[in-house]
Design a protein around this motif. Structure first.
Motif, PDB file in Angstrom:
ATOM      1  N   ASN A   1       0.812  -1.099   0.133  1.00 20.51           N
ATOM      2  CA  ASN A   1       0.031   0.069  -0.459  1.00 20.51           C
ATOM      3  C   ASN A   1       1.049   1.664   0.570  1.00 20.51           C
ATOM      4  O   ASN A   1       0.222   2.570   0.115  1.00 20.51           O
ATOM      5  CB  ASN A   1      -0.979  -0.176   1.740  1.00 20.51           C
ATOM      6  CG  ASN A   1       0.038  -0.031   2.612  1.00 20.51           C
ATOM      7  OD1 ASN A   1       0.981  -0.210   2.717  1.00 20.51           O
ATOM      8  ND2 ASN A   1      -0.991  -0.031   3.933  1.00 20.51           N
TER       9      ASN A   1
ATOM     10  N   ALA B   1      -9.169  11.708   5.102  1.00 19.79           N
ATOM     11  CA  ALA B   1      -9.723  10.456   3.500  1.00 19.79           C
ATOM     12  C   ALA B   1      -8.381  10.941   3.153  1.00 19.79           C
ATOM     13  O   ALA B   1      -7.833   9.987   2.210  1.00 19.79           O
ATOM     14  CB  ALA B   1     -10.733  10.498   3.220  1.00 19.79           C
ATOM     15  N   ARG B   2      -8.591  12.586   2.531  1.00 18.17           N
ATOM     16  CA  ARG B   2      -7.490  13.062   1.498  1.00 18.17           C
ATOM     17  C   ARG B   2      -5.724  13.261   1.682  1.00 18.17           C
ATOM     18  O   ARG B   2      -5.266  12.617   1.380  1.00 18.17           O
ATOM     19  CB  ARG B   2      -8.200  14.338   0.913  1.00 18.17           C
ATOM     20  CG  ARG B   2      -9.625  14.596   0.471  1.00 18.17           C
ATOM     21  CD  ARG B   2      -9.566  16.063   0.015  1.00 18.17           C
ATOM     22  NE  ARG B   2      -9.102  17.291   0.728  1.00 18.17           N
ATOM     23  CZ  ARG B   2     -10.536  16.809   1.658  1.00 18.17           C
ATOM     24  NH1 ARG B   2     -11.545  16.807   1.494  1.00 18.17           N
ATOM     25  NH2 ARG B   2     -10.417  18.152   2.458  1.00 18.17           N
TER      26      ARG B   2
ATOM     27  N   ARG C   1      -2.919   9.191   4.528  1.00 21.36           N
ATOM     28  CA  ARG C   1      -2.775   7.994   2.755  1.00 21.36           C
ATOM     29  C   ARG C   1      -1.050   6.636   3.152  1.00 21.36           C
ATOM     30  O   ARG C   1       0.296   7.671   4.301  1.00 21.36           O
ATOM     31  CB  ARG C   1      -2.732   9.152   2.118  1.00 21.36           C
ATOM     32  CG  ARG C   1      -3.350   9.415   0.979  1.00 21.36           C
ATOM     33  CD  ARG C   1      -2.561  10.864   0.464  1.00 21.36           C
ATOM     34  NE  ARG C   1      -2.897   9.464  -1.176  1.00 21.36           N
ATOM     35  CZ  ARG C   1      -3.023   9.263  -2.523  1.00 21.36           C
ATOM     36  NH1 ARG C   1      -4.519  10.189  -2.115  1.00 21.36           N
ATOM     37  NH2 ARG C   1      -2.866   8.719  -2.870  1.00 21.36           N
TER      38      ARG C   1
ATOM     39  N   SER D   1      -5.951   2.119   3.169  1.00 23.73           N
ATOM     40  CA  SER D   1      -5.617   2.344   1.770  1.00 23.73           C
ATOM     41  C   SER D   1      -5.701   4.145   1.148  1.00 23.73           C
ATOM     42  O   SER D   1      -6.060   4.088   1.935  1.00 23.73           O
ATOM     43  CB  SER D   1      -6.784   1.527   0.547  1.00 23.73           C
ATOM     44  OG  SER D   1      -7.429   1.511   1.128  1.00 23.73           O
ATOM     45  N   SER D   2      -5.388   3.963  -0.506  1.00 20.05           N
ATOM     46  CA  SER D   2      -5.053   5.291  -0.707  1.00 20.05           C
ATOM     47  C   SER D   2      -6.000   5.416  -1.929  1.00 20.05           C
ATOM     48  O   SER D   2      -6.654   4.458  -2.318  1.00 20.05           O
ATOM     49  CB  SER D   2      -3.910   5.713  -1.233  1.00 20.05           C
ATOM     50  OG  SER D   2      -2.703   6.081  -0.436  1.00 20.05           O
ATOM     51  N   THR D   3      -7.175   6.230  -1.994  1.00 19.88           N
ATOM     52  CA  THR D   3      -7.541   7.098  -3.113  1.00 19.88           C
ATOM     53  C   THR D   3      -7.601   7.939  -3.821  1.00 19.88           C
ATOM     54  O   THR D   3      -7.205   9.160  -3.267  1.00 19.88           O
ATOM     55  CB  THR D   3      -9.507   7.044  -2.836  1.00 19.88           C
ATOM     56  OG1 THR D   3      -9.079   7.766  -1.658  1.00 19.88           O
ATOM     57  CG2 THR D   3      -9.846   5.430  -2.443  1.00 19.88           C
ATOM     58  N   GLY D   4      -6.936   7.969  -5.104  1.00 17.87           N
ATOM     59  CA  GLY D   4      -7.112   9.083  -5.711  1.00 17.87           C
ATOM     60  C   GLY D   4      -5.965   9.896  -5.959  1.00 17.87           C
ATOM     61  O   GLY D   4      -4.935   8.977  -5.713  1.00 17.87           O
ATOM     62  N   ASP D   5      -5.871  11.345  -6.448  1.00 19.60           N
ATOM     63  CA  ASP D   5      -4.224  11.035  -6.983  1.00 19.60           C
ATOM     64  C   ASP D   5      -3.251  11.325  -5.399  1.00 19.60           C
ATOM     65  O   ASP D   5      -3.871  11.979  -4.664  1.00 19.60           O
ATOM     66  CB  ASP D   5      -3.729  12.084  -8.044  1.00 19.60           C
ATOM     67  CG  ASP D   5      -4.485  11.631  -9.098  1.00 19.60           C
ATOM     68  OD1 ASP D   5      -4.239  10.756  -8.938  1.00 19.60           O
ATOM     69  OD2 ASP D   5      -4.427  12.392 -10.258  1.00 19.60           O
ATOM     70  N   ARG D   6      -2.681  11.460  -5.338  1.00 21.20           N
ATOM     71  CA  ARG D   6      -1.912  12.164  -4.358  1.00 21.20           C
ATOM     72  C   ARG D   6      -1.574  13.585  -4.209  1.00 21.20           C
ATOM     73  O   ARG D   6      -1.366  14.048  -5.177  1.00 21.20           O
ATOM     74  CB  ARG D   6      -0.044  11.738  -4.336  1.00 21.20           C
ATOM     75  CG  ARG D   6       0.340  10.283  -3.821  1.00 21.20           C
ATOM     76  CD  ARG D   6       1.337  10.543  -4.138  1.00 21.20           C
ATOM     77  NE  ARG D   6       2.351   8.742  -3.832  1.00 21.20           N
ATOM     78  CZ  ARG D   6       3.755   8.479  -3.622  1.00 21.20           C
ATOM     79  NH1 ARG D   6       4.971   9.500  -3.494  1.00 21.20           N
ATOM     80  NH2 ARG D   6       4.012   7.006  -3.615  1.00 21.20           N
TER      81      ARG D   6
END
Length: 888
Positions: free
Chosen positions: A488, A650-651, A654, A683-688
């Motif tokens: 991850n 959430a943002r 990460r 886990s991560s979602t979207g761009d860094r």
């Protein structure tokens, strides 16, 4: 850490002095001896790193100061860094810099301590210095005339701290009529009456081998070290010692201390007299104070429940006949501080009436005993622990405190509470914030005075020390970290150290609230940080803290997180840490409390001189609209919802922006497996998100003054932006040059010119801070208002000199020695090792960057330093912010 806890810690943590040190070493690692002249010697072997710490302690402190001269012992401490027979001030400074170690001293009520932490192969040099200083400090009037200005600036610095003023006044009330009633600092009037002859008389009375303890800890051969001690110290004669002032405690009378402060909150404190080292209740008193400070206790609950911004308890300095402890509550500006005092007293009275919970007593004992294992993780900390146990507490070993705490029962703790927690005789403090006004334009750099540098002759070292400058080589690092990136994206770094049965975990999520907080949601990161302490989705605040207490672990979570745990409970500790990071509860009820507290804290923070000074600095350094100019406000925080907090979490949190460092008694395979087991669900979602600030243009010179009625001394920041990045080759030349300017006391230009020769400031610090996209150069100092311009002129003069002429060969060698020896010194504690590895990873540098940098430092020339300073540093380009009285 909650935003308000962080603010409160700024005021309180530095004065949570001398908490118990339950530290031990295996008997086979300890060598003891008493020389015929009475010098006691303790050598504790600890092979954590090729480093050794020495502590020479004289059993004379402020209690032995002559009447009317409360700072005499403190003044003598300063003079021990001046000339002695056979060792000049300049020689001492150059030698101390050349061995690349940390040196310092500390005057307390009953002792004065002198510290060295140096590479192990420089132990002989440190011992030579201490032997010479024991044989004969000169205490000349000429030296004192120079040093007096510096110590008077130290007095002004401490008197500019409202909490110090409360603390010293409270001790005067608690210990009235005894030698304990004044601390070691001293006063300006008494220093102005002090003479070199008076100091020499004090030295001649107390500085003798039969009134001293020498502790040596680190990677040494005990037999060889003891032999060297005998050769250097045996010839120093013992001497009769004067009688000491008796300590006869009077009944404690109630007192109330009211002070205006520059804090962003009101602070209500209740001080109690507690048992001293010589008292049979000492160990139970330590457990009681730890219980009162527990995160499951009722004082901490004042903050957690929203009744106050923060609440807790911390121990004051321990003394042979007595000690002090402080319960407190921080409340919003404008709140009823007297009501807060009553609330604190009511909580304490509840413990006295009902007794302390058995569970908290056992948790406290586990926590205190766990510190015994962790003590071996720092070489200097180990030396300090043995010094405290033998020289201050009068024990035979730190193990004595461990044994005493193991025997403490709930009945013992309840009895101590009944005997000492008396609200009717407590000393009460009410510290009220007083806004001092906004920043105004300052005089700045116009009309500055001109100071010609004094002639500084090259220093010839004594024969026994000449070798230290002959060998400026790159030391070898003993670190061998293992790296692994989980599926991850978590970067896991493991450094095994088996010096103690403990493990430390430190981690960081690379984030930047200035870039990541949505517009109109400023402050959401502060609220999130405060909510982590409320437990997880499966364990509420108290249940989660109990789980930590059950294994004697300590944990902190936010964008930076940490865990300290015994190796036998490592996996359980990582499970709890991961649960807190991955599954924070973020309950609506706690959100409402933290949001209100954050808003209230901000209302005070935005008016505080400290904040206004930083705001003025950033406003002049960076262009309008720059991300660092964003500002959270009480109204903006009040408008936030719990969904805003969850969305930000959430943002920003990460795994692919996270580094975890594990150091201690655990294999790489075990550590990696445990982290993977408990953190793999993250886990991560979207761009860094973008976390690096954009480059900025060079600032224009500016000056401002931030009024602060709490200060008698000005705190000055001089800073400028540089068009430099971390990858630029000139970085290394600038770092070496920066260590010519500062970092080694009187061996470096700024300390020599500002403090040693002129006595204009107690401290002057300089720092080159270079990141991926931005860089700053900063100089800070504290001085009387009428001296600010003089100090500024000297700083500018010294910076111009770096640009117009090469540094001397001796300065170049000393600066390189300082930088190169940072390798072994940074490996002398597990905390510093972990911090270094974490920083390298977050900054995108190789983990062996210290070694790579050392090779670059070793090859830097004087001409390269001159060229780099001429290219990058602007002596007339600083932004200057003065906090305190208007300079004149």
């Amino acid at each position: 850490m909650r935003f308000i806890d962080r603010l409160a810690c700024t005021a309180l943590c530095s004065l949570a002095l001398l908490a118990i040190s339950v530290r031990a070493a295996a008997d086979e690692d300890v060598t003891r001896a008493t020389l015929p002249n009475g010098l006691r010697v303790v050598i504790v072997r600890d092979a954590l790193a090729p480093v050794v710490s020495t502590e020479m302690t004289y059993l004379a402190g402020s209690d032995e100061a002559p009447r009317g001269f409360p700072g005499m012992a403190h003044a003598q401490e300063h003079m021990m860094f001046r000339s002695s027979k056979g060792l000049s001030t300049a020689q001492l400074a150059d030698i101390s810099a050349a061995i690349g170690g940390d040196m310092n001293a500390q005057t307390e009520n009953t002792v004065t301590r002198y510290f060295y932490t140096v590479p192990a192969n420089r132990l002989d040099i440190a011992l030579h210095i201490e032997a010479i200083r024991m044989r004969g400090a000169l205490d000349t009037q000429a030296d004192w005339s120079e040093e007096r200005g510096a110590i008077e600036q130290e007095v002004a610095q401490d008197l500019s701290n409202p909490f110090y003023r409360f603390f010293s006044t409270a001790l005067g009330d608690i210990y009235k009529g005894t030698p304990y009633e004044h601390d070691a600092l001293g006063t300006r009037p008494s220093f102005q009456k002090t003479t070199g002859a008076a100091l020499k008389s004090f030295y001649d009375k107390w500085y003798h081998p039969n009134n001293a303890l020498l502790v040596i800890a680190g990677d040494v051969d005990p037999a060889s070290a003891l032999d060297r001690v005998k050769r250097l110290f045996s010839g120093i004669p013992k001497a009769p010692l004067p009688a000491r002032m008796p300590v006869r405690l009077r009944p404690l009378a109630p007192a109330r201390i009211a002070l205006d402060t520059d804090f962003p909150f009101s602070l209500s404190l209740v001080a109690y007299r507690m048992p001293g080292y010589e008292n049979a209740d000492w160990a139970a008193g330590q457990v009681l104070q730890d219980v009162l400070a527990s995160r499951r206790g009722e004082l901490y609950a004042l903050g957690a429940s929203g009744k106050a911004l923060a609440g807790g308890f911390f121990p004051g300095s321990g003394l042979p006949k007595s000690a002090a402890g402080f319960a407190y509550a921080a409340v919003a500006p404008g709140s009823d501080a007297s009501a807060a005092v009553k609330t604190v007293k009511d909580v304490v009275a509840g413990y006295v009436v009902s007794g302390v919970p058995q569970d908290l007593v056992e948790a406290s004992k586990r926590r205190l005993l766990a510190q015994a294992a962790f003590s071996r993780n720092s070489i200097s900390g180990l030396a300090d622990a043995w010094t405290e146990a033998l020289a201050i507490e009068g024990r035979s070993s730190p193990q004595d405190d461990v044994a005493a705490i193991q025997k403490v029962t709930k009945a013992d703790v309840d009895a101590v509470a009944h005997r000492y927690l008396h609200n009717d005789s407590a000393v009460v403090g009410v510290l009220t914030p007083k806004p001092s006004g906004k920043a105004v334009a300052g005089k700045g750099f116009g009309g500055a005075e001109s100071f010609a540098p004094k002639d500084t002759k090259p220093t010839t070292l004594p024969d026994w020390a000449k070798e230290v400058l002959a060998d400026v080589s790159v030391p070898k690092s003993d670190l061998n970290p293992t790296e692994k990136v989980l599926a991850n994206g978590i970067h896991v770094i493991v450094q095994r150290e088996t010096i103690s049965p403990t493990v430390t975990v430190v981690g960081r999520v690379k984030s930047n609230a200035d870039l990541e907080e949505p517009q109109g949601k400023e402050g959401v990161s502060l609220v999130l940080e405060g909510l982590f302490s409320y437990g997880t989705q499966t364990k509420d605040r108290l249940a989660f803290q109990k789980a930590l207490d059950d294994i004697g672990a300590q944990e902190s979570v936010g964008s930076r997180f940490s865990l300290s745990v015994l190796s036998s409970h490592f996996d359980e500790g990582v499970q709890l840490l991961a649960d807190n990071v991955l599954h924070p509860a973020l309950p609506q009820s706690a959100f409402t409390i933290v949001r209100t507290q954050t808003s209230q804290a901000l209302s005070g923070e935005l008016q505080s001189p400290e904040y206004l000074a930083q705001r003025a600095l950033n406003g002049a350094l960076y262009p309008k609209g720059d991300p660092v100019q964003r500002e959270a406000t009480p109204a903006g925080v009040t408008a936030l919802s719990v969904d805003d907090v969850k969305a930000y979490y959430a943002r920003a949190f990460r795994p692919d922006l996270t580094t975890i460092v594990v150091i201690g008694d655990v294999t790489a395979e075990q550590a990696q497996a445990s982290v993977a087991k408990w953190f793999s669900a993250w886990s991560s979602t979207g761009d860094r998100p973008q976390t690096d600030l954009p480059p900025v243009p060079l600032n224009q010179p500016a000056a401002s003054n931030v009024p602060n009625s709490s200060r008698v001394q000005d705190a000055v920041q001089m800073a400028e932006t540089l068009a430099l990045s971390r990858s630029d080759p000139d970085y290394y030349a600038l770092q070496v040059g920066d260590h010519v300017l500062g970092g080694a006391f009187y061996a470096t230009r700024l300390y020599r010119d500002v403090r040693q020769q002129e006595g204009l400031a107690y401290y002057v610090g300089n720092q080159l801070n270079v990141g991926k996209t931005r860089a700053t150069y900063t100089v800070t100092f504290g001085s009387d208002p009428e001296k600010v311009g003089k100090v500024r002129s000297i700083i500018q003069r010294d910076l111009r000199a770096m640009q117009t002429a090469p540094v001397t060969a001796n300065e170049l060698r000393l600066a390189k020695a300082l930088l190169l020896q940072e390798i072994p010194l940074s490996e002398s504690s597990e905390d510093s090792i972990a911090s270094g590895l974490l920083s390298a990873s977050i900054d995108g540098l190789p983990l062996n960057e210290p070694e790579l940098a050392a090779r670059r430092y070793a090859s830097v020339t004087a001409e390269q330093i001159q060229a780099a300073f001429a290219k990058w540093i602007r002596p007339d380009g600083f932004v200057e912010v003065v906090q305190g009285p208007q300079p004149h």
